[in-house]
Design an enzyme around this catalytic site. Sequence first.
Site, PDB file in Angstrom:
ATOM      1  N   LYS A  20     -21.712  31.783 -32.083  1.00 26.23           N
ATOM      2  CA  LYS A  20     -21.273  31.485 -33.441  1.00 26.23           C
ATOM      3  C   LYS A  20     -22.240  32.099 -34.429  1.00 26.23           C
ATOM      4  CE  LYS A  20     -17.732  29.186 -35.169  1.00 26.23           C
ATOM      5  NZ  LYS A  20     -16.382  29.236 -34.604  1.00 26.23           N
TER       6      LYS A  20
ATOM      7  N   GLY B 181      -7.047  18.375 -44.213  1.00 23.98           N
ATOM      8  CA  GLY B 181      -7.540  19.733 -44.403  1.00 23.98           C
ATOM      9  C   GLY B 181      -6.372  20.691 -44.478  1.00 23.98           C
TER      10      GLY B 181
ATOM     11  N   GLY C 146      -6.417  24.023 -45.356  1.00 23.16           N
ATOM     12  CA  GLY C 146      -6.838  25.415 -45.433  1.00 23.16           C
ATOM     13  C   GLY C 146      -5.874  26.311 -44.682  1.00 23.16           C
TER      14      GLY C 146
ATOM     15  N   VAL D 287      -5.547  27.113 -41.504  1.00 19.53           N
ATOM     16  CA  VAL D 287      -4.940  26.546 -40.298  1.00 19.53           C
ATOM     17  C   VAL D 287      -4.148  25.285 -40.643  1.00 19.53           C
ATOM     18  CG1 VAL D 287      -5.367  25.552 -38.026  1.00 19.53           C
ATOM     19  CG2 VAL D 287      -6.708  27.513 -38.795  1.00 19.53           C
TER      20      VAL D 287
END
Length: 350
Positions: free
Chosen positions: A79, A183, A185, A187
Amino acid sequence: MPETPLISLDHEELVIRRGRRTGAYTIVAVHSTALGPALGGCRMWRYESSADGARDALRLSRAMTFKSAACGLDVGGGKGVICLEPGTPPTGTVRRDLLLDMADTINVLDGNYITAEDVGTSSRDMAVIAEGTKWVTGLDRRRGGSGDPSPYTAMGVEYAIRACCENRFGSRDLKGRSVAVVGAGRVGSQLAKRLAKAGAKLIVADIDERQREAMEKLGARWTDPSSAMLADVDVLAPCALGGVIDQVNVGLLRCRIVCGSANNQLAHEGLADDLAARGILYAPDFIANAGGIINVSLELGNYDPALAREGARHIEHTMSELLAIAEETGDTPLAAAYRLARARLERARR
């Protein structure tokens, strides 16, 4: 950002550099290359300190290892993190310089880490990083990449939810099922659209109001994230940052299933036992959200969007098998997922 506990280091490499252009900290954590080069997104986020950014990279890279291993991919876990100053996201020359600083950090690892987009970055950002390093995926389709991986992540989460509903309610049909998407966003909003099309009743929440109108047009009820987390629904789908289920709210959840796209949804992994004790089915996030990594991993060979869709749909089968194994052994689904991934990693090490 939710506080995360310190984690023990079992990583292969951790690179922390101050960018020569911006002075900002750029970080790459490589957890494992047992199955292949570490593949994982580059996150651009505001952290209280560079130590918090490093901690996030360590946690996320570890999750990427298990995600790829459990889904049968020949890549490892890594990451990248770009630590931002407080304020609005950077644009223009400042953003470009941050991305090129990250490219410099990626080059230090000489191919052991391959980046992709993540929270706060896009395929356009990957094109800038590609000016400074060849170790990048998720490029725009005009540049030979696969573009935005979020549709495949959302697709995979939908199929994971179907597997969980089959296990808990006896049917994979989502018509009439109530789902709280926390959420909205890239996705989360696409997941909401897929669920609405399947006939689910939606509650959607985000700290950013920009998606409110689009979500309400789907028939969703818009609310704040705290209320959505505690809504009385069939499925809670955390789709923002991690650590949203903690020691405080785990006893207050009123859902029957937790299955979303966010990484590291549990503030610590012991909470999987707490959820199981309350009769809440927790779908391991690194299985449910694997559609994106399945998609970008195909760029390392000859990319085929049909294979990406097939891989995302196959998450339903993987999750179903995992839940069946957990029931047979008396483990939590999270423990069963780790056992599956560790077995593959051990075979690779041998």
